[in-house]
Each structure stands twice: as structure tokens, then as C-alpha cells.
Design a protein around this motif. Sequence first.
Motif, PDB file in Angstrom:
ATOM      1  N   ILE A 105       0.718  -1.211  -0.072  1.00 18.27           N
ATOM      2  CA  ILE A 105       0.006  -0.086  -0.041  1.00 18.27           C
ATOM      3  C   ILE A 105       0.807   1.246   0.026  1.00 18.27           C
ATOM      4  O   ILE A 105       0.705   2.216  -0.788  1.00 18.27           O
ATOM      5  N   GLY A 106       1.903   1.287   0.974  1.00 17.07           N
ATOM      6  CA  GLY A 106       2.861   2.340   0.996  1.00 17.07           C
ATOM      7  C   GLY A 106       3.467   2.775  -0.518  1.00 17.07           C
ATOM      8  O   GLY A 106       3.574   3.762  -0.826  1.00 17.07           O
ATOM      9  N   SER A 107       3.943   1.605  -1.150  1.00 13.75           N
ATOM     10  CA  SER A 107       4.665   1.759  -2.328  1.00 13.75           C
ATOM     11  C   SER A 107       3.606   2.412  -3.306  1.00 13.75           C
ATOM     12  O   SER A 107       3.973   3.337  -4.248  1.00 13.75           O
ATOM     13  N   ALA A 108       2.434   1.789  -3.434  1.00 11.18           N
ATOM     14  CA  ALA A 108       1.481   2.371  -4.273  1.00 11.18           C
ATOM     15  C   ALA A 108       1.034   3.553  -4.080  1.00 11.18           C
ATOM     16  O   ALA A 108       0.882   4.612  -5.198  1.00 11.18           O
ATOM     17  N   LYS A 109       0.751   3.921  -2.808  1.00 12.63           N
ATOM     18  CA  LYS A 109       0.204   5.418  -2.561  1.00 12.63           C
ATOM     19  C   LYS A 109       1.329   6.080  -2.835  1.00 12.63           C
ATOM     20  O   LYS A 109       1.046   7.408  -3.150  1.00 12.63           O
TER      21      LYS A 109
END
Length: 154
Positions: A105-109
Motif C-alpha cells: 500500500i505504501g509503495s502504491a500510494k
Amino acid sequence: MYNTLLALHSLTRWLVLGSLALALFCAYRGWILKKTFSRTDNIVRIVSATVAHLQLVLGLVLYFISPIVNYFLHNFKAAVHERSIRFFGMEHITMMLIAIVLITIGSAKAKRKLTDEQKFKTWAIWYTIALVIIFLSIPWAFSPLTSRPYYRPF
């Protein structure tokens, strides 16, 4: 096969920790110093998430062939009361799955943020939370939860 995968999973742990440490260094440096989100930062973000996902795949395969997990699943009522059995049968996998989800999630956000500062901040926060969970869920040699060696030979 089990012992080889266990050794590989143990070795890959260090790659995960190293790549996350590098990712967090880049994220915090960029956020604090208000740097431009470079191609190198993007590569570090992608590689750290990829290494974590590789570790997840190794861990899942290991989970389904592990004699410890097999015992846990077939003797749940007794095994849930045994600290090290419960750790590998339930706690380790749950916390690591949560950490991988947070990294993903952090990478995508971070990738989708519009400003460089937002990218670095998002990347830093999500990866930091994931790394804390990973540190708490690794069976370190000094861990009170369950103890395993720092490296398992092949």
C-alpha cells in the motif's frame, strides 16, 4: 526441500531488512531535505517492495510444508498453548502478511502522490510501520517469543 527453503528464507530476511533500511534512508532523506523524487528513489522503492514480496512467497511455501505448522493445524487445541508452535502457526505469518500489505500500500500510494514531498512522506511512514512489525515478528536469537539462529546454513 524444507531445509533448503528454510535456509533461503533465513538468508532472504537480511535482503529484506537491508532493502527496507535503504528505502527508509532514501525516504527520510528526501522528505527532510526536500529532495526531488529521482529515478534512483523510485528504483529503491520498487526493489524493496519486490524483495519483500519474494520473501512472502518463500514464507508461504514454507508455511504449507512446515512440520511445525502441520502440527499446529492438526493439533490446534493443544498447539495454541505452546508458545513457539503458536508463533509460527499463527503469529508470525499474520504479522508478516500485515507488514507486506503495508509495504504494498505504501509503495502504491507513494507512486501516485503528486508532489515529491508527499511521495517521500508517504513512503517513509508506511515503510516505517511495516519495518517495526517485521522487526517484532522475526524470530531473533534474543526474542522472548521464540528463538531461532540469525542464519540457517543450507
